[in-house]
Design a protein around this motif. Sequence first.
Motif, short mmCIF file in Angstrom:
data_model
loop_
_atom_site.label_atom_id
_atom_site.label_comp_id
_atom_site.label_asym_id
_atom_site.label_seq_id
_atom_site.Cartn_x
_atom_site.Cartn_y
_atom_site.Cartn_z
N ALA A 82 -21.84 26.95 -19.39
CA ALA A 82 -21.29 27.85 -20.91
C ALA A 82 -20.33 28.62 -20.43
N PHE A 111 -26.93 33.28 -20.68
CA PHE A 111 -26.32 32.61 -21.90
C PHE A 111 -27.17 32.41 -23.03
N ASP A 116 -23.76 29.52 -27.40
CA ASP A 116 -22.87 28.89 -26.25
C ASP A 116 -22.64 27.55 -26.02
#
Length: 323
Positions: A82, A111, A116
């Motif tokens: 990510a 994340f 993401d």
Amino acid sequence: MVGQGFGRRWLLGASAAALAGAGGARAQSGTPLRLVVGFPAGTTPDTLARLYGAAMTGPLGQPVVVDNRVGAGGLLAAEQVARGPADGNTLFVGGNGPISINRHLTDRLPFDPDRDFRAVAFLGVSQQVLVVRPGLATDLAGFLAHARGNEVNYGSVGAGSGGHLLMAGLVQQTGIKGQHVPYRGAPQALVEIASGRLDCMAAALGSALPLIREGKVIALAVTGPQRDPLIPEVPSFEQAGVPGFALPVWNGLFAPRATPDAAVARIAAAAEAAQRDETVRRGVEAAGFSVQALDPAGIGRFIAAESARWGEIARATGVRLAD
């Protein structure tokens, strides 16, 4: 019920636009495509990644390598991808935990699965199976009766994994007594069950299938809406009298959100080509999985529905990841 539409159907083909995009966005042959797996070699995500990677090399015109970044039930690998470059050369091999489940277990996920990542392709969909050590029980009713009077230790591939949450949900719904014991991967936990040192776990069917067939662990129920053709003698949870656990196991390819559309189309087309490869087909089946015919938008809808059900279980059980 989530997962009821997921039979053993094979992907029929990528869209014409994806195939056209594949030719126009071919990466340089010297740059490898890296598939980052959050579990050790020999686990199902690793096996699927290696099967696909070998078959995708030709269509992509570039080498494909598998990079095992083990830790935190796949979260370390997910965070790395990510936060990494969105250039189409690094993908996360994601599954239930990092993408669907962990968002419900902590407010500090490093994340955001929706913000993401973008879905590229499914590698396989399967069922989970509840297995127990020999001598503990021969059916689900017997297991529940035993576990209501005797606390059982149940393994998983990590805190917050699908197997962990499913077993926690079973404890909460049926009133049995259970203690969670996390492992770094399913093989280690299954060996402990076969040896009698661990009582039970909910594992991906492909991981447990060899030991089930050898009689070293006993399968009691599968999470699909019906029996699985690989072990037709084993009922589903619903057929065994415990509804609410039709929750599949799956693995897919995910790219950083900012990855260009052309790069995503190129990789998706290569994955679709791999699914037509006989070696891949046999390997996926041997792992106890099937390929689901969904485009990236369909994968998104599937994940949303599945995540909602996992959220219900998380709220009911109170399971949380350590902050």
